[in-house]
Design a protein around this motif. Structure first.
Motif, PDB file in Angstrom:
ATOM      1  N   TRP A 125       0.836  -1.204   0.000  1.00 29.08           N
ATOM      2  CA  TRP A 125       0.000   0.000   0.000  1.00 29.08           C
ATOM      3  C   TRP A 125       0.871   1.255   0.000  1.00 29.08           C
ATOM      4  CZ3 TRP A 125      -4.209  -1.102   4.310  1.00 29.08           C
ATOM      5  CH2 TRP A 125      -5.060  -2.123   3.869  1.00 29.08           C
ATOM      6  N   SER A 126       1.913   1.262   0.845  1.00 26.39           N
ATOM      7  CA  SER A 126       2.765   2.452   0.968  1.00 26.39           C
ATOM      8  C   SER A 126       3.496   2.744  -0.325  1.00 26.39           C
ATOM      9  CB  SER A 126       3.794   2.237   2.089  1.00 26.39           C
ATOM     10  OG  SER A 126       3.173   1.988   3.314  1.00 26.39           O
ATOM     11  N   ILE A 127       4.109   1.714  -0.871  1.00 26.60           N
ATOM     12  CA  ILE A 127       4.900   1.890  -2.081  1.00 26.60           C
ATOM     13  C   ILE A 127       4.013   2.311  -3.243  1.00 26.60           C
ATOM     14  CG2 ILE A 127       6.317   0.646  -3.758  1.00 26.60           C
ATOM     15  CD1 ILE A 127       7.368  -0.977  -1.249  1.00 26.60           C
ATOM     16  N   ALA A 128       2.854   1.695  -3.367  1.00 23.90           N
ATOM     17  CA  ALA A 128       1.931   2.046  -4.455  1.00 23.90           C
ATOM     18  C   ALA A 128       1.420   3.471  -4.332  1.00 23.90           C
ATOM     19  CB  ALA A 128       0.754   1.067  -4.468  1.00 23.90           C
ATOM     20  N   ALA A 129       1.290   3.969  -3.105  1.00 25.58           N
ATOM     21  CA  ALA A 129       0.728   5.305  -2.878  1.00 25.58           C
ATOM     22  C   ALA A 129       1.782   6.408  -2.866  1.00 25.58           C
ATOM     23  CB  ALA A 129      -0.046   5.320  -1.562  1.00 25.58           C
ATOM     24  N   GLY A 130       3.060   6.046  -3.029  1.00 27.12           N
ATOM     25  CA  GLY A 130       4.097   7.063  -3.090  1.00 27.12           C
ATOM     26  C   GLY A 130       4.769   7.385  -1.772  1.00 27.12           C
ATOM     27  N   GLY A 131       4.515   6.563  -0.747  1.00 23.13           N
ATOM     28  CA  GLY A 131       5.153   6.781   0.545  1.00 23.13           C
ATOM     29  C   GLY A 131       6.401   5.934   0.709  1.00 23.13           C
ATOM     30  N   HIS A 132       6.918   5.952   1.914  1.00 28.57           N
ATOM     31  CA  HIS A 132       8.067   5.144   2.289  1.00 28.57           C
ATOM     32  C   HIS A 132       7.554   3.976   3.135  1.00 28.57           C
ATOM     33  CE1 HIS A 132      10.250   8.503   0.651  1.00 28.57           C
ATOM     34  NE2 HIS A 132       9.644   9.315   1.512  1.00 28.57           N
ATOM     35  N   THR A 133       8.424   3.015   3.449  1.00 31.43           N
ATOM     36  CA  THR A 133       7.903   1.837   4.137  1.00 31.43           C
ATOM     37  C   THR A 133       8.910   1.241   5.098  1.00 31.43           C
ATOM     38  OG1 THR A 133       6.500  -0.114   3.731  1.00 31.43           O
ATOM     39  CG2 THR A 133       8.591   0.012   2.506  1.00 31.43           C
ATOM     40  N   ARG A 134       8.377   0.434   6.025  1.00 33.66           N
ATOM     41  CA  ARG A 134       9.206  -0.216   7.046  1.00 33.66           C
ATOM     42  C   ARG A 134       8.951  -1.717   7.023  1.00 33.66           C
ATOM     43  NH1 ARG A 134       9.382   0.989  13.619  1.00 33.66           N
ATOM     44  NH2 ARG A 134       8.588  -1.039  14.251  1.00 33.66           N
ATOM     45  N   THR A 135      10.029  -2.466   7.210  1.00 33.65           N
ATOM     46  CA  THR A 135       9.943  -3.906   7.304  1.00 33.65           C
ATOM     47  C   THR A 135      10.914  -4.368   8.374  1.00 33.65           C
ATOM     48  OG1 THR A 135       9.932  -5.943   5.987  1.00 33.65           O
ATOM     49  CG2 THR A 135      11.679  -4.339   5.504  1.00 33.65           C
ATOM     50  N   GLY A 136      11.041  -5.671   8.573  1.00 29.58           N
ATOM     51  CA  GLY A 136      12.015  -6.160   9.537  1.00 29.58           C
ATOM     52  C   GLY A 136      11.432  -7.098  10.570  1.00 29.58           C
ATOM     53  N   LEU A 137      12.342  -7.808  11.251  1.00 29.89           N
ATOM     54  CA  LEU A 137      11.963  -8.867  12.182  1.00 29.89           C
ATOM     55  C   LEU A 137      11.307  -8.342  13.458  1.00 29.89           C
ATOM     56  CD1 LEU A 137      15.145 -11.081  11.704  1.00 29.89           C
ATOM     57  CD2 LEU A 137      12.802 -11.752  11.110  1.00 29.89           C
ATOM     58  N   GLU A 138      11.460  -7.056  13.769  1.00 33.01           N
ATOM     59  CA  GLU A 138      10.729  -6.516  14.918  1.00 33.01           C
ATOM     60  C   GLU A 138       9.229  -6.692  14.741  1.00 33.01           C
ATOM     61  OE1 GLU A 138       9.588  -2.304  17.124  1.00 33.01           O
ATOM     62  OE2 GLU A 138      11.493  -2.430  16.035  1.00 33.01           O
ATOM     63  N   ASP A 139       8.750  -6.424  13.530  1.00 28.57           N
ATOM     64  CA  ASP A 139       7.312  -6.392  13.272  1.00 28.57           C
ATOM     65  C   ASP A 139       6.763  -7.732  12.798  1.00 28.57           C
ATOM     66  OD1 ASP A 139       7.508  -3.690  13.835  1.00 28.57           O
ATOM     67  OD2 ASP A 139       7.662  -3.102  11.738  1.00 28.57           O
ATOM     68  N   ASN A 140       7.611  -8.557  12.196  1.00 29.77           N
ATOM     69  CA  ASN A 140       7.121  -9.764  11.533  1.00 29.77           C
ATOM     70  C   ASN A 140       8.278 -10.747  11.379  1.00 29.77           C
ATOM     71  OD1 ASN A 140       5.806 -11.588   9.654  1.00 29.77           O
ATOM     72  ND2 ASN A 140       6.870 -10.481   8.022  1.00 29.77           N
ATOM     73  N   ILE A 141       8.107 -11.967  11.879  1.00 32.92           N
ATOM     74  CA  ILE A 141       9.201 -12.936  11.832  1.00 32.92           C
ATOM     75  C   ILE A 141       9.061 -13.924  10.677  1.00 32.92           C
ATOM     76  CG2 ILE A 141       9.669 -12.768  14.301  1.00 32.92           C
ATOM     77  CD1 ILE A 141       8.128 -15.452  14.625  1.00 32.92           C
ATOM     78  N   ARG A 142       8.048 -13.735   9.821  1.00 34.76           N
ATOM     79  CA  ARG A 142       7.777 -14.702   8.765  1.00 34.76           C
ATOM     80  C   ARG A 142       8.002 -14.116   7.370  1.00 34.76           C
ATOM     81  NH1 ARG A 142       5.695 -18.816  11.581  1.00 34.76           N
ATOM     82  NH2 ARG A 142       5.658 -20.051   9.684  1.00 34.76           N
ATOM     83  N   LEU A 143       8.482 -14.961   6.476  1.00 34.87           N
ATOM     84  CA  LEU A 143       8.582 -14.593   5.074  1.00 34.87           C
ATOM     85  C   LEU A 143       7.217 -14.738   4.406  1.00 34.87           C
ATOM     86  CD1 LEU A 143      10.974 -13.686   3.283  1.00 34.87           C
ATOM     87  CD2 LEU A 143      11.169 -16.056   2.517  1.00 34.87           C
ATOM     88  N   ASP A 144       6.504 -15.770   4.773  1.00 30.06           N
ATOM     89  CA  ASP A 144       5.117 -15.996   4.371  1.00 30.06           C
ATOM     90  C   ASP A 144       4.502 -16.921   5.414  1.00 30.06           C
ATOM     91  OD1 ASP A 144       5.826 -18.707   3.665  1.00 30.06           O
ATOM     92  OD2 ASP A 144       6.496 -17.991   1.702  1.00 30.06           O
TER      93      ASP A 144
END
Length: 278
Positions: free
Chosen positions: A216-235
């Protein structure tokens, strides 16, 4: 769309442990190595927490100092952002590392519910943290868990408590706080554009929502955050083998939407964060 996208990697956080995913970097050495790999993959902001030997969260300035030294050596130019979040300490201990003068620090400007407790950010503490960030020339990243936090950040920007161009991050998917809702997400963007039209914005999704919010962020022109703090799974079937693997997913989304990934020079230019003298 040609606007470069800044990718933030939240490397550790306060909650995930080795038992949840062995790739979670806990020691300073592990954090530096994991961040370096993510930096090489495309992340240009490192959102950092530190841990004790038993993996519990810490706000120890000495640990932050060692982490900052390692990141500056092995990830030159990367924007270092320290967390002042409430899981790592109480009261002014949450800002005890700010005299180390990181490039950025997280700043929550209001309270909200978390899964099992209230995330308390009383006005006097918010004002003190903001003042410390002004003192040490640290750019705040506003962590907006609720619509009211965007309004509060705009008010603090207007009266000078948070000077300069705001950087606002929408945090969505925390249980008992703001759910992942596209209409709300779109209204957050509209609110930022109305109240602080020169602001830059970013978004983070928690758990299984991470990739959704990245897109959603990338499509809307914003920046984004990822990483193991928020999510430990690839899928849903696989644990993430590293922070870099999650960054790679964000990079691939940038390619999908024709967004160049901002290198550290471009990220600093967009956020108006000059390199600090050693």
């Amino acid at each position: 769309m040609s606007k470069p996208c800044i990718i933030c990697v939240a490397i550790t956080g306060s909650l995930p442990t080795k038992e949840n995913n062995s790739a979670v970097p806990v020691t300073v050495a592990e954090q530096v190595e994991s961040t370096h790999e993510a930096f090489e993959t495309g992340a240009t902001i490192c959102h950092a927490h530190v841990r004790n030997e038993d993996q519990s969260p810490s706000s120890d300035p000495e640990k932050f100092a060692r982490l900052k030294e390692g990141l500056e050596k092995h990830c030159p130019g990367m924007i270092i952002q320290f967390s002042t979040g409430g899981r790592s300490g109480a009261g002014k201990a949450r800002g005890g590392m700010l005299p180390l003068k990181p490039d950025m620090a997280s700043l929550s400007v209001g309270s909200n519910n978390f899964p099992t407790r209230v995330y308390e950010n009383p006005p006097d503490l918010v004002d003190w943290l903001a003042a410390e960030m002004r003192t040490y020339t640290i750019k705040p990243e506003i962590e907006a868990f609720d619509l009211s936090h965007i309004h509060q950040a705009a008010a603090m920007n207007k009266d000078g408590r948070i000077p300069g161009r705001l950087y606002i991050q929408f945090v969505m998917g925390v249980k008992n706080a703001m759910p992942v809702d596209k209409d709300v997400f779109d209204y957050y963007i509209k609110t930022v554009e109305r109240l602080v039209p020169d602001a830059e914005w970013c978004a983070a999704g928690i758990g299984r929502h991470q990739l959704t919010i990245n897109e959603w962020s990338i499509a809307a022109g914003g920046h984004t955050r990822t990483g193991l703090e928020d999510n430990i799974r690839l899928d849903k079937d696989r644990l993430a083998p590293s922070n870099a693997a999650l960054v790679k997913q964000a990079v691939e989304l940038c390619e999908k939407y024709d967004r160049p990934v901002a290198d550290w020079q471009k990220a600093r230019e967009i956020l108006r964060i000059p390199l600090k003298a050693a």
